[in-house]
Scaffold this active site. Sequence first.
Site, mmCIF file in Angstrom:
data_model
loop_
_atom_site.group_PDB
_atom_site.id
_atom_site.type_symbol
_atom_site.label_atom_id
_atom_site.label_comp_id
_atom_site.label_asym_id
_atom_site.label_seq_id
_atom_site.Cartn_x
_atom_site.Cartn_y
_atom_site.Cartn_z
ATOM 1 N N ASP A 30 28.283 -42.643 81.293
ATOM 2 C CA ASP A 30 27.410 -41.231 80.865
ATOM 3 C C ASP A 30 27.542 -41.079 79.237
ATOM 4 O O ASP A 30 27.950 -42.000 79.129
ATOM 5 C CB ASP A 30 28.486 -40.100 81.029
ATOM 6 N N HIS A 31 26.137 -40.547 79.137
ATOM 7 C CA HIS A 31 26.213 -40.658 77.663
ATOM 8 C C HIS A 31 26.919 -39.465 77.302
ATOM 9 O O HIS A 31 26.768 -38.330 77.776
ATOM 10 C CB HIS A 31 24.530 -40.305 77.269
ATOM 11 N N PHE B 33 25.662 -34.719 80.170
ATOM 12 C CA PHE B 33 25.401 -34.161 81.861
ATOM 13 C C PHE B 33 24.414 -35.214 82.026
ATOM 14 O O PHE B 33 23.726 -34.986 82.934
ATOM 15 C CB PHE B 33 24.666 -33.193 81.630
ATOM 16 N N HIS B 34 24.491 -36.419 81.914
ATOM 17 C CA HIS B 34 24.240 -38.049 82.185
ATOM 18 C C HIS B 34 25.273 -38.409 83.419
ATOM 19 O O HIS B 34 24.531 -39.765 82.812
ATOM 20 C CB HIS B 34 23.473 -38.927 81.634
ATOM 21 N N PRO B 35 25.741 -37.985 84.293
ATOM 22 C CA PRO B 35 26.514 -39.218 85.146
ATOM 23 C C PRO B 35 25.278 -39.941 86.388
ATOM 24 O O PRO B 35 25.119 -38.983 86.834
ATOM 25 C CB PRO B 35 27.831 -37.829 85.932
#
Length: 544
Positions: free
Chosen positions: A305-306, A480-482
């Site tokens: 994630d970021h 919110f980038h899983p």
Amino acid sequence: MNSASPANLYDYIIIGAGSAGCMLAKRLTENPAKRVLLIEAGKNDNYIWIHVPVGYLYCIDNPRADWRFKTAAEQGLNGRSLLYPRGRVLGGCSSINGMIYMRGQEGDYAAWVKATGDDAWSWENALRRYKEFEDYHGHANEWHGKGGEWTVSKQRLRWPIMDVFREAAVQAGIPASDDFNQGDNFGVGYFDVSQRKGWRLNTSKAFLRDAAKRSNLTVITEAMVNKLLIDPSSKSCYGVQFTKDGRVTEVHCDTSHRGEVILSAGAIGSVQVLERSGIGSASHLNQLGIPVMADLPGVGENLQDHLQLRMIYKVSGIKTLNTKANSLLGKFMIGMEYVFKRSGPMSMAPSQLGAFAHSSPDQQSANVEYHVQPLSLEKFGEDLHSFNAITASVCNLRPTSRGSVHISSLDPEAPPVIAPNYLSTDEDRKVAADSLRLTRKIVQSPALQPYTPDEYKPGKQYQTDEELIKAAGDIGTTIFHPVGTCKMGRDDDPMAVLDSQLRVRGIYHLRVVDASAMPFITSGNTAAPTMMIAQRAAELLTGE
């Protein structure tokens, strides 16, 4: 779109009507001989705040549109737990995300080719797919397509303080850019957004509305998938069991005619469905009393994630959204501008200005991304500050930290254990410290000095590497980038869940088509790459 009662047999059953599932529903129903079922746990996307761009504020952490997950307490975040939004509605995360259209960078796809041994994932092939579904705001050219379903728009507002920040970034050595989607994103400029005439564009609107008019598509909403139906002797996935309105139903796919179940429930949801169905680490499944159908230890691992580090600077002598939105007159004017022009703050993506940069001179390519906003607040969901300020969030695009997600119960409504494991490697901690210093360098550039920027968070008292890493843990939050929890990989990779064609190893007639398939996270926002993965799956399934 009304829910419909399915017949028992389908050619394709798609689980999850999100960024991948909606596109697949349209692509696979283009053949009228194929019967397709799309199952979604959430409701229809007829909630007004889904479609007004600023409405993400009212969708995230709202059970109407969000699963409302939380992470476990994170050591790298000094013991904090984070909200972990995931869309639970038609359109999935495309109904609640930041609307930024971003493909990633050329090197990302070279890494995918190396991880999978499949040139189909090269930048050149990915670019071709992006152009197929894209409707770009400019002319069609070597980088962009025209006439596809997915509208890519310029933003409908500008902020003087954002223009000033852009000038400061140029002075700090980051070149100006007007397109972040040509393979090398080094630069600073305004993001392109997934909007159409000032409204959010989600995948339900772009793909599913047309597909739903076809007689060979059935869409079922508010249906919770309990498990996949798998024949233990043949290891064939032949259907899905779900619960709707308290009634348990089984639907089957026609495996005798190359039918398939396609899992598109996202980097969190797809893991949950697989593990409840007996696909995952045998030791974990045995602990839960789940019969093992396929021992795949990579299921739920490799979570990437970021992590964004939200630095806030007070400014003076120039307006920001903080003060504009903190008066009744200001709010009225904002509302009227959107009603009559579909522009202004209500048309805003969460971040307007972006920058891709090198966190330190030893980085070979742009490895950090900025999301810059003309506003500030203590944390998501709270009111804006009463003073003028900007937020410059910076994230490490290629983190080396790896986390996990796993179920702890057979109950489909039970939340999983999500452990991103942020800042758990020396490299990630170094990039975090370097990123905070880079932000300070930008803010100290001449262009911003007339507005006397004053670091509100984390604060100038943090100076050493150790202090900056502590500060990163205090201000860091998910962007919110899983991805990556069911990764593709070569045959000799014991942690690969999927082959390069997205097929689940050891189980026939089952694919995973969503962000969980990424072996490595893309260097940017992840919605568009997820749609590109769906476009590839459609090629494979239709033979085109």
